[in-house]
Design a protein around this motif. Sequence first.
Motif, PDB file in Angstrom:
ATOM      1  N   LEU A   1      -8.878   5.751  -5.173  1.00 24.88           N
ATOM      2  CA  LEU A   1      -8.265   6.751  -6.044  1.00 24.88           C
ATOM      3  C   LEU A   1      -6.831   6.361  -6.366  1.00 24.88           C
ATOM      4  N   LYS A   2      -6.366   6.780  -7.530  1.00 20.98           N
ATOM      5  CA  LYS A   2      -4.973   6.554  -7.894  1.00 20.98           C
ATOM      6  C   LYS A   2      -4.098   7.428  -6.995  1.00 20.98           C
ATOM      7  N   GLN A   3      -3.024   6.846  -6.454  1.00 22.04           N
ATOM      8  CA  GLN A   3      -2.127   7.592  -5.572  1.00 22.04           C
ATOM      9  C   GLN A   3      -1.353   8.625  -6.381  1.00 22.04           C
ATOM     10  N   VAL A   4      -0.976   9.738  -5.719  1.00 27.38           N
ATOM     11  CA  VAL A   4      -0.305  10.853  -6.372  1.00 27.38           C
ATOM     12  C   VAL A   4       1.042  11.104  -5.704  1.00 27.38           C
ATOM     13  N   LEU A   5       2.084  11.261  -6.536  1.00 26.74           N
ATOM     14  CA  LEU A   5       3.396  11.684  -6.066  1.00 26.74           C
ATOM     15  C   LEU A   5       3.615  13.086  -6.618  1.00 26.74           C
ATOM     16  N   ASP A   6       3.504  14.071  -5.730  1.00 26.91           N
ATOM     17  CA  ASP A   6       3.557  15.476  -6.129  1.00 26.91           C
ATOM     18  C   ASP A   6       4.627  16.191  -5.314  1.00 26.91           C
ATOM     19  N   PRO A   7       5.738  16.578  -5.932  1.00 28.18           N
ATOM     20  CA  PRO A   7       6.809  17.244  -5.187  1.00 28.18           C
ATOM     21  C   PRO A   7       6.420  18.629  -4.665  1.00 28.18           C
ATOM     22  N   PHE A   8       5.327  19.201  -5.159  1.00 25.49           N
ATOM     23  CA  PHE A   8       4.897  20.526  -4.727  1.00 25.49           C
ATOM     24  C   PHE A   8       3.954  20.473  -3.533  1.00 25.49           C
ATOM     25  N   ASN A   9       3.594  19.284  -3.085  1.00 28.26           N
ATOM     26  CA  ASN A   9       2.721  19.123  -1.922  1.00 28.26           C
ATOM     27  C   ASN A   9       3.471  18.326  -0.857  1.00 28.26           C
ATOM     28  N   SER A  10       3.440  18.804   0.360  1.00 28.79           N
ATOM     29  CA  SER A  10       4.089  18.177   1.532  1.00 28.79           C
ATOM     30  C   SER A  10       5.526  17.750   1.238  1.00 28.79           C
ATOM     31  N   ASP A  11       6.247  18.612   0.517  1.00 26.53           N
ATOM     32  CA  ASP A  11       7.642  18.359   0.136  1.00 26.53           C
ATOM     33  C   ASP A  11       7.826  17.033  -0.600  1.00 26.53           C
ATOM     34  N   GLY A  12       6.780  16.536  -1.212  1.00 21.30           N
ATOM     35  CA  GLY A  12       6.858  15.309  -1.995  1.00 21.30           C
ATOM     36  C   GLY A  12       6.979  14.034  -1.182  1.00 21.30           C
ATOM     37  N   THR A  13       6.705  14.091   0.116  1.00 18.46           N
ATOM     38  CA  THR A  13       6.873  12.892   0.957  1.00 18.46           C
ATOM     39  C   THR A  13       5.728  11.909   0.767  1.00 18.46           C
ATOM     40  N   PHE A  14       6.070  10.635   0.772  1.00 17.62           N
ATOM     41  CA  PHE A  14       5.089   9.564   0.692  1.00 17.62           C
ATOM     42  C   PHE A  14       5.657   8.330   1.383  1.00 17.62           C
ATOM     43  N   GLN A  15       4.795   7.365   1.632  1.00 15.00           N
ATOM     44  CA  GLN A  15       5.202   6.124   2.280  1.00 15.00           C
ATOM     45  C   GLN A  15       4.719   4.942   1.449  1.00 15.00           C
ATOM     46  N   ALA A  16       5.531   3.912   1.427  1.00 13.90           N
ATOM     47  CA  ALA A  16       5.153   2.637   0.809  1.00 13.90           C
ATOM     48  C   ALA A  16       5.329   1.575   1.880  1.00 13.90           C
TER      49      ALA A  16
ATOM     50  N   ASN B   1       0.832  -1.206   0.000  1.00 17.38           N
ATOM     51  CA  ASN B   1       0.000   0.000   0.000  1.00 17.38           C
ATOM     52  C   ASN B   1       0.860   1.247   0.000  1.00 17.38           C
ATOM     53  N   VAL B   2       0.230   2.348  -0.371  1.00 14.80           N
ATOM     54  CA  VAL B   2       0.927   3.631  -0.483  1.00 14.80           C
ATOM     55  C   VAL B   2       0.110   4.701   0.218  1.00 14.80           C
ATOM     56  N   LEU B   3       0.802   5.546   0.973  1.00 15.84           N
ATOM     57  CA  LEU B   3       0.235   6.767   1.535  1.00 15.84           C
ATOM     58  C   LEU B   3       0.870   7.890   0.727  1.00 15.84           C
ATOM     59  N   ASP B   4       0.093   8.512  -0.156  1.00 12.54           N
ATOM     60  CA  ASP B   4       0.669   9.445  -1.130  1.00 12.54           C
ATOM     61  C   ASP B   4       0.953  10.821  -0.537  1.00 12.54           C
ATOM     62  N   THR B   5       1.381  11.743  -1.380  1.00 13.23           N
ATOM     63  CA  THR B   5       1.771  13.077  -0.917  1.00 13.23           C
ATOM     64  C   THR B   5       0.586  13.921  -0.447  1.00 13.23           C
ATOM     65  N   TYR B   6      -0.629  13.471  -0.718  1.00  9.98           N
ATOM     66  CA  TYR B   6      -1.831  14.145  -0.215  1.00  9.98           C
ATOM     67  C   TYR B   6      -2.445  13.395   0.967  1.00  9.98           C
ATOM     68  N   ASP B   7      -1.690  12.473   1.558  1.00  9.29           N
ATOM     69  CA  ASP B   7      -2.137  11.638   2.691  1.00  9.29           C
ATOM     70  C   ASP B   7      -3.331  10.756   2.342  1.00  9.29           C
ATOM     71  N   VAL B   8      -3.474  10.385   1.081  1.00 12.30           N
ATOM     72  CA  VAL B   8      -4.511   9.445   0.669  1.00 12.30           C
ATOM     73  C   VAL B   8      -3.915   8.043   0.781  1.00 12.30           C
ATOM     74  N   ASP B   9      -4.556   7.206   1.563  1.00 13.86           N
ATOM     75  CA  ASP B   9      -4.085   5.850   1.842  1.00 13.86           C
ATOM     76  C   ASP B   9      -4.769   4.860   0.904  1.00 13.86           C
ATOM     77  N   SER B  10      -3.990   4.072   0.193  1.00 11.32           N
ATOM     78  CA  SER B  10      -4.568   3.119  -0.758  1.00 11.32           C
ATOM     79  C   SER B  10      -5.371   2.010  -0.071  1.00 11.32           C
ATOM     80  N   ARG B  11      -5.208   1.841   1.242  1.00 15.39           N
ATOM     81  CA  ARG B  11      -6.007   0.838   1.956  1.00 15.39           C
ATOM     82  C   ARG B  11      -7.457   1.270   2.102  1.00 15.39           C
ATOM     83  N   SER B  12      -7.702   2.590   2.089  1.00 16.15           N
ATOM     84  CA  SER B  12      -9.061   3.072   2.311  1.00 16.15           C
ATOM     85  C   SER B  12      -9.607   3.900   1.149  1.00 16.15           C
ATOM     86  N   SER B  13      -8.861   3.972   0.048  1.00 12.64           N
ATOM     87  CA  SER B  13      -9.313   4.770  -1.089  1.00 12.64           C
ATOM     88  C   SER B  13      -9.033   4.028  -2.390  1.00 12.64           C
TER      89      SER B  13
END
Length: 177
Positions: free
Chosen positions: A59-74, A45-57
């Motif tokens: 939606l396609k996950q987003v990696l955006d360097p302009f939001n939250s400094d581009g941080t994400f978790q896998a 699972n992925v927690l994307d740069t908009y804090d959208v968690d693939s376990r509960s959504s």
Amino acid sequence: MFVLKIMFVFLACLMMSACRSGDRGNYYNNDYETTRGGFNFISFNVLDTYDVDSRSSNLKQVLDPFNSDGTFQAFWAISTAQHYEARLFINTAPVTSGRRVFAYAYCGGNDYKVCGLTEGTFYCSMSKAGYLVCEDGLGGQYIDDWLRNSSRYYLGLEICSTQGYGCSTRYKEVTVY
């Protein structure tokens, strides 16, 4: 004498049938529905740069360097009693050839910095210059050439047994800005 030879052959066959080579414990790979000793890849699972968690959504996950400094978790979960390696990569198709690995973890033994034996997390970020890096110390990968020429991206996680039971890979399609 003939009966003695037959008894010897029968006894030898009986003993050999009690033996088996290798560990043929349960192995379940959701990608291919096969079994063959080792581990069960439960989730990726992925927690994307908009804090959208693939376990509960859905939606396609987003990696955006302009939001939250581009941080994400896998993060992942497997069921195993053995050591394994995990590789996080990005590609323009859901395949391992041509991938760009930007995170690595050896899980098991005395190394619990990145993961426990059955689950783990990569803490990563994407820079505005198209550089993907995680806190594992592996280094990173530039994908700025892909950003100019591709429109589809897949984040992949490959789990490999260190005891020779093969690898299993999962993918998440992501939007990259």
